[in-house]
Design a protein around this motif. Structure first.
Motif, PDB file in Angstrom:
ATOM      1  N   SER A  52       0.805  -1.230   0.000  1.00  0.00           N
ATOM      2  CA  SER A  52       0.000   0.000   0.000  1.00  0.00           C
ATOM      3  C   SER A  52       0.827   1.264   0.000  1.00  0.00           C
ATOM      4  O   SER A  52       0.276   2.353  -0.057  1.00  0.00           O
ATOM      5  CB  SER A  52      -0.867   0.071   1.255  1.00  0.00           C
ATOM      6  OG  SER A  52      -1.802  -0.933   1.252  1.00  0.00           O
ATOM      7  N   GLY A  53       2.125   1.133   0.171  1.00  0.00           N
ATOM      8  CA  GLY A  53       2.983   2.317   0.180  1.00  0.00           C
ATOM      9  C   GLY A  53       3.162   2.955   1.550  1.00  0.00           C
ATOM     10  O   GLY A  53       3.743   4.027   1.667  1.00  0.00           O
ATOM     11  N   GLU A  63       6.221  -4.514  -8.246  1.00  0.00           N
ATOM     12  CA  GLU A  63       5.526  -3.908  -9.385  1.00  0.00           C
ATOM     13  C   GLU A  63       4.032  -3.975  -9.127  1.00  0.00           C
ATOM     14  O   GLU A  63       3.519  -5.019  -8.725  1.00  0.00           O
ATOM     15  CB  GLU A  63       5.797  -4.692 -10.665  1.00  0.00           C
ATOM     16  CG  GLU A  63       7.124  -4.402 -11.309  1.00  0.00           C
ATOM     17  CD  GLU A  63       7.394  -5.384 -12.443  1.00  0.00           C
ATOM     18  OE1 GLU A  63       6.458  -5.734 -13.192  1.00  0.00           O
ATOM     19  OE2 GLU A  63       8.551  -5.817 -12.545  1.00  0.00           O
ATOM     20  N   LYS A  67       3.937  -1.607 -13.180  1.00  0.00           N
ATOM     21  CA  LYS A  67       4.828  -0.463 -12.992  1.00  0.00           C
ATOM     22  C   LYS A  67       5.618  -0.607 -11.702  1.00  0.00           C
ATOM     23  O   LYS A  67       5.065  -1.067 -10.703  1.00  0.00           O
ATOM     24  CB  LYS A  67       4.012   0.842 -12.905  1.00  0.00           C
ATOM     25  CG  LYS A  67       3.417   1.271 -14.225  1.00  0.00           C
ATOM     26  CD  LYS A  67       2.641   2.571 -14.047  1.00  0.00           C
ATOM     27  CE  LYS A  67       1.158   2.319 -14.235  1.00  0.00           C
ATOM     28  NZ  LYS A  67       0.291   3.433 -13.947  1.00  0.00           N
ATOM     29  N   ALA A  69       6.853   0.065  -8.191  1.00  0.00           N
ATOM     30  CA  ALA A  69       6.081   0.758  -7.159  1.00  0.00           C
ATOM     31  C   ALA A  69       6.960   1.585  -6.237  1.00  0.00           C
ATOM     32  O   ALA A  69       6.471   2.170  -5.279  1.00  0.00           O
ATOM     33  CB  ALA A  69       5.297  -0.258  -6.336  1.00  0.00           C
ATOM     34  N   GLN A  71       8.206   4.462  -6.121  1.00  0.00           N
ATOM     35  CA  GLN A  71       7.857   5.840  -5.733  1.00  0.00           C
ATOM     36  C   GLN A  71       6.388   6.005  -5.359  1.00  0.00           C
ATOM     37  O   GLN A  71       5.911   7.109  -5.206  1.00  0.00           O
ATOM     38  CB  GLN A  71       8.177   6.835  -6.855  1.00  0.00           C
ATOM     39  CG  GLN A  71       9.627   6.924  -7.248  1.00  0.00           C
ATOM     40  CD  GLN A  71       9.959   5.933  -8.363  1.00  0.00           C
ATOM     41  OE1 GLN A  71       9.079   5.250  -8.875  1.00  0.00           O
ATOM     42  NE2 GLN A  71      11.223   5.845  -8.717  1.00  0.00           N
ATOM     43  N   LEU A  72       5.675   4.904  -5.261  1.00  0.00           N
ATOM     44  CA  LEU A  72       4.241   5.056  -5.029  1.00  0.00           C
ATOM     45  C   LEU A  72       3.933   5.360  -3.569  1.00  0.00           C
ATOM     46  O   LEU A  72       4.280   4.616  -2.675  1.00  0.00           O
ATOM     47  CB  LEU A  72       3.491   3.799  -5.465  1.00  0.00           C
ATOM     48  CG  LEU A  72       3.316   3.628  -6.966  1.00  0.00           C
ATOM     49  CD1 LEU A  72       2.402   2.460  -7.261  1.00  0.00           C
ATOM     50  CD2 LEU A  72       2.761   4.890  -7.613  1.00  0.00           C
ATOM     51  N   HIS A  75      -1.721   7.422  -1.411  1.00  0.00           N
ATOM     52  CA  HIS A  75      -2.887   7.909  -2.166  1.00  0.00           C
ATOM     53  C   HIS A  75      -2.775   7.578  -3.654  1.00  0.00           C
ATOM     54  O   HIS A  75      -3.772   7.406  -4.337  1.00  0.00           O
ATOM     55  CB  HIS A  75      -3.150   9.402  -1.913  1.00  0.00           C
ATOM     56  CG  HIS A  75      -2.137  10.317  -2.537  1.00  0.00           C
ATOM     57  ND1 HIS A  75      -0.974  10.685  -1.908  1.00  0.00           N
ATOM     58  CD2 HIS A  75      -2.127  10.922  -3.738  1.00  0.00           C
ATOM     59  CE1 HIS A  75      -0.290  11.479  -2.702  1.00  0.00           C
ATOM     60  NE2 HIS A  75      -0.967  11.651  -3.816  1.00  0.00           N
ATOM     61  N   ARG A  76      -1.523   7.482  -4.138  1.00  0.00           N
ATOM     62  CA  ARG A  76      -1.372   7.121  -5.558  1.00  0.00           C
ATOM     63  C   ARG A  76      -1.642   5.643  -5.792  1.00  0.00           C
ATOM     64  O   ARG A  76      -2.158   5.259  -6.837  1.00  0.00           O
ATOM     65  CB  ARG A  76       0.010   7.521  -6.065  1.00  0.00           C
ATOM     66  CG  ARG A  76       0.142   9.034  -6.038  1.00  0.00           C
ATOM     67  CD  ARG A  76       1.136   9.625  -7.002  1.00  0.00           C
ATOM     68  NE  ARG A  76       1.388   8.908  -8.222  1.00  0.00           N
ATOM     69  CZ  ARG A  76       2.555   8.926  -8.832  1.00  0.00           C
ATOM     70  NH1 ARG A  76       3.576   9.601  -8.305  1.00  0.00           N
ATOM     71  NH2 ARG A  76       2.717   8.289  -9.950  1.00  0.00           N
ATOM     72  N   VAL A  77      -1.276   4.837  -4.804  1.00  0.00           N
ATOM     73  CA  VAL A  77      -1.565   3.404  -4.899  1.00  0.00           C
ATOM     74  C   VAL A  77      -3.083   3.202  -4.987  1.00  0.00           C
ATOM     75  O   VAL A  77      -3.580   2.429  -5.818  1.00  0.00           O
ATOM     76  CB  VAL A  77      -0.986   2.646  -3.675  1.00  0.00           C
ATOM     77  CG1 VAL A  77      -1.446   1.205  -3.668  1.00  0.00           C
ATOM     78  CG2 VAL A  77       0.541   2.722  -3.679  1.00  0.00           C
ATOM     79  N   ARG A  79      -5.237   5.399  -6.048  1.00  0.00           N
ATOM     80  CA  ARG A  79      -5.708   5.904  -7.340  1.00  0.00           C
ATOM     81  C   ARG A  79      -5.469   4.894  -8.468  1.00  0.00           C
ATOM     82  O   ARG A  79      -6.237   4.815  -9.423  1.00  0.00           O
ATOM     83  CB  ARG A  79      -5.032   7.239  -7.657  1.00  0.00           C
ATOM     84  CG  ARG A  79      -5.885   8.063  -8.575  1.00  0.00           C
ATOM     85  CD  ARG A  79      -5.517   9.530  -8.587  1.00  0.00           C
ATOM     86  NE  ARG A  79      -5.673  10.143  -7.284  1.00  0.00           N
ATOM     87  CZ  ARG A  79      -4.994  11.204  -6.879  1.00  0.00           C
ATOM     88  NH1 ARG A  79      -4.085  11.766  -7.647  1.00  0.00           N
ATOM     89  NH2 ARG A  79      -5.209  11.725  -5.692  1.00  0.00           N
ATOM     90  N   GLU A  80      -4.414   4.111  -8.330  1.00  0.00           N
ATOM     91  CA  GLU A  80      -4.156   3.047  -9.317  1.00  0.00           C
ATOM     92  C   GLU A  80      -5.162   1.907  -9.209  1.00  0.00           C
ATOM     93  O   GLU A  80      -5.261   1.075 -10.106  1.00  0.00           O
ATOM     94  CB  GLU A  80      -2.749   2.466  -9.116  1.00  0.00           C
ATOM     95  CG  GLU A  80      -1.615   3.393  -9.512  1.00  0.00           C
ATOM     96  CD  GLU A  80      -1.469   3.494 -11.024  1.00  0.00           C
ATOM     97  OE1 GLU A  80      -1.616   2.474 -11.697  1.00  0.00           O
ATOM     98  OE2 GLU A  80      -1.223   4.607 -11.513  1.00  0.00           O
TER      99      GLU A  80
END
Ligand SMILES: Nc1ncnc2c1ncn2[C@@H]1O[C@H](COP(=O)(O)OP(=O)(O)OP(=O)(O)O)[C@@H](O)[C@H]1O
Ligand SMILES: [Mg+2]
Length: 238
Positions: A52-53, A63, A67, A69, A71-72, A75-77, A79-80
């Motif tokens: 989850s980052g 990945e 992609k 991960a 730099q994830l 909140h970007r995780v 959004r993906e």
């Protein structure tokens, strides 16, 4: 479309000097449901938090949807499309059921709020009846339904659940089991399920991994789990 939703290779995660995850490989393919089993302290939640980052891996690669991960951030995780229903459920306790669902839709799927909320109420009619109730006054099982419902509001491609059956009565466990099996068969959703209840896990998953002390010590199929869950528990949980 990438052939993996999640691919973990050689990942290690530390808390200071403690290495909680000590080099694991794992994958989740589109549409698959995979169980992550193992005793208390094995590292299951640590791994989900890393995906989850919330935690950074100290070695290895992850990945998500093809992609890297690295730099994830969380909140970007989201959004993906990777949604994590945590062990603590993380509801907004002072807010109503409906407001919790609204917040779930903020990151993704906001345009389809009405449609998604109807779908969630279809799965969990109790949430409709209690739409205006304050989340922290709901029962444990109802809060678990709300936590899953909130994740569904964000139209997940992958749903990660951390012990959804914990503390629930057999009735609720059953209900959550049927909903998860429906979701996985009819909604093109992949599931990574952390679960101590092997019967529930066997009902939902295609494959499983068993984690012990931060490494994967066994893996197999749902059939293996159904046939041997007592032996597996004896061998790997004690
Ligand atoms: N924030 C933290 N700081 C230090 N150590 C931690 C932290 N969180 C977890 N740990 C340690 O990391 C190891 C793995 O913990 P984790 O919560 O991932 O286990 P788990 O498999 O989810 O267990 P459970 O089934 O009890 O939820 C444990 O030894 C735990 O004590
Ligand atoms: Mg845990």
């Amino acid at each position: 479309m990438p052939d993996h939703d999640i691919r973990v290779q050689g990942v290690e995660v530390r808390y200071g000097r403690l290495k909680a995850i000590r080099g694991i490989d794992l994958e989740l393919r589109p549409g698959e449901a995979v169980g992550l089993l193992g005793a208390n302290g094995a590292g299951k939640t640590t791994l989900l938090n890393t995906l989850s980052g919330f935690l950074a891996a100290s070695a290895g690669t992850i990945e998500l949807f093809g992609k890297p991960a690295a730099q994830l951030v969380p909140h970007r995780v989201v959004r993906e499309g990777l949604l994590h229903v945590s062990q603590e459920r993380d509801l907004f306790g002072d807010l109503s059921v409906l407001d919790n669902l609204r917040l779930g839709a903020l990151a993704r799927g906001e345009q389809r709020f009405d449609e998604n909320v109807e779908r969630v109420f279809g799965f969990f009619p109790r949430l409709r009846e209690r739409a205006q109730q304050q989340a922290n006054t709901m029962s444990g099982g109802e809060q678990q339904m709300l936590a899953i419902g909130r994740a569904l509001m964000a139209e997940p491609r992958v749903l990660m659940l951390d012990e959804p059956s914990a503390g629930l009565s057999p009735f609720f466990v059953d209900e959550i089991g049927s909903i998860l099996s429906t979701l996985r068969t009819s909604h093109q959703l992949s599931i990574l399920l952390v679960e101590q209840n092997m019967r529930l896990a066997a009902r939902i998953i295609d494959r499983f991994y068993i984690l012990r002390d931060g490494i994967i010590v066994a893996q197999g199929t749902a059939t293996d789990l159904e046939k041997n869950h007592e032996d597996l528990a004896r061998e790997f949980y004690l």
